[in-house]
Design a protein around this motif. Structure first.
Motif, PDB file in Angstrom:
ATOM      1  N   CYS A  91     -32.633 -63.151  21.919  1.00 38.81           N
ATOM      2  CA  CYS A  91     -32.027 -62.255  22.921  1.00 38.81           C
ATOM      3  C   CYS A  91     -30.499 -62.341  22.895  1.00 38.81           C
ATOM      4  O   CYS A  91     -29.828 -61.476  23.441  1.00 38.81           O
ATOM      5  CB  CYS A  91     -32.554 -62.586  24.317  1.00 38.81           C
ATOM      6  N   CYS A 133     -36.639 -70.373  25.012  1.00 38.77           N
ATOM      7  CA  CYS A 133     -35.548 -69.700  25.722  1.00 38.77           C
ATOM      8  C   CYS A 133     -35.988 -69.383  27.145  1.00 38.77           C
ATOM      9  O   CYS A 133     -37.059 -68.817  27.355  1.00 38.77           O
ATOM     10  CB  CYS A 133     -35.167 -68.415  24.991  1.00 38.77           C
ATOM     11  N   CYS A 176     -35.802 -65.201  27.499  1.00 31.22           N
ATOM     12  CA  CYS A 176     -36.745 -64.254  26.869  1.00 31.22           C
ATOM     13  C   CYS A 176     -38.031 -64.920  26.393  1.00 31.22           C
ATOM     14  O   CYS A 176     -38.886 -64.270  25.808  1.00 31.22           O
ATOM     15  CB  CYS A 176     -36.066 -63.554  25.688  1.00 31.22           C
TER      16      CYS A 176
HETATM   17 ZN   LIG Z   1     -33.761 -65.698  24.411  1.00 36.66          ZN
END
Ligand SMILES: [Zn+2]
Length: 153
Positions: A134, A105, A108
């Motif tokens: 997230c 990601c 995050c």
């Molecule tokens: Zn994330």
């Protein structure tokens, strides 16, 4: 959970055939003595977390010693896919049925992996998937997608 990544080989019967689960680190401790030489082999490789140069040598020798048997790899972990891409004889004559694609990601930094069934024709991984961690960011393939699928070419 124990952080024991020792190489492990376990046979299970599924739908009337033997599936060989290998896990941990594919390294100098990897032994394949108990693998039969008289039947097609199915390896489930989801549990392989790392491969070192001794492991590559062990595995390439194993593939050569079993070159007359049909061999299938399924649920290949990213560590296995990376080796198949770097060392062609690592895959050898095996057919790759399915793999995991690593995602990260951008929001995050969470990591995940997505299962991809190559037999069903899913040769392309989704470019972006929602992040479960997230719930804000999108996860993208970690690394170069084209390179990751080089083994299947
Ligand atoms: Zn994330």
């Amino acid at each position: 959970m124990l952080l024991d990544n020792k190489f492990n080989l376990k046979k299970k019967f599924e739908d009337g055939r033997e599936v060989i689960y290998i896990s941990g680190n594919l390294d100098e401790d990897a032994r394949f003595d108990e693998v039969r030489k008289d039947q097609p082999l199915v390896f489930d490789m989801r549990g392989i977390v790392g491969v070192n140069s001794c492991g590559v040598r062990n595995w390439v020798n194993f593939m050569r010693d079993h070159k007359n048997q049909p061999i299938t790899f399924r649920h290949c972990s990213p560590a296995i896919v990376h080796q198949m891409n770097m060392v062609p004889s690592f895959k050898g004559h095996a057919q790759v049925f399915s793999i995991y694609v690593p995602y990260a990601c951008s929001h995050c930094d969470a990591e995940d992996r997505v299962f991809l069934d190559l037999v069903k024709g899913a040769r392309e991984a989704p470019t972006k998937v929602p992040c479960k961690n997230c719930k804000v960011g999108k996860m993208e393939i970690d690394g170069d997608e084209q390179q990751y699928f080089a083994f299947a070419a």
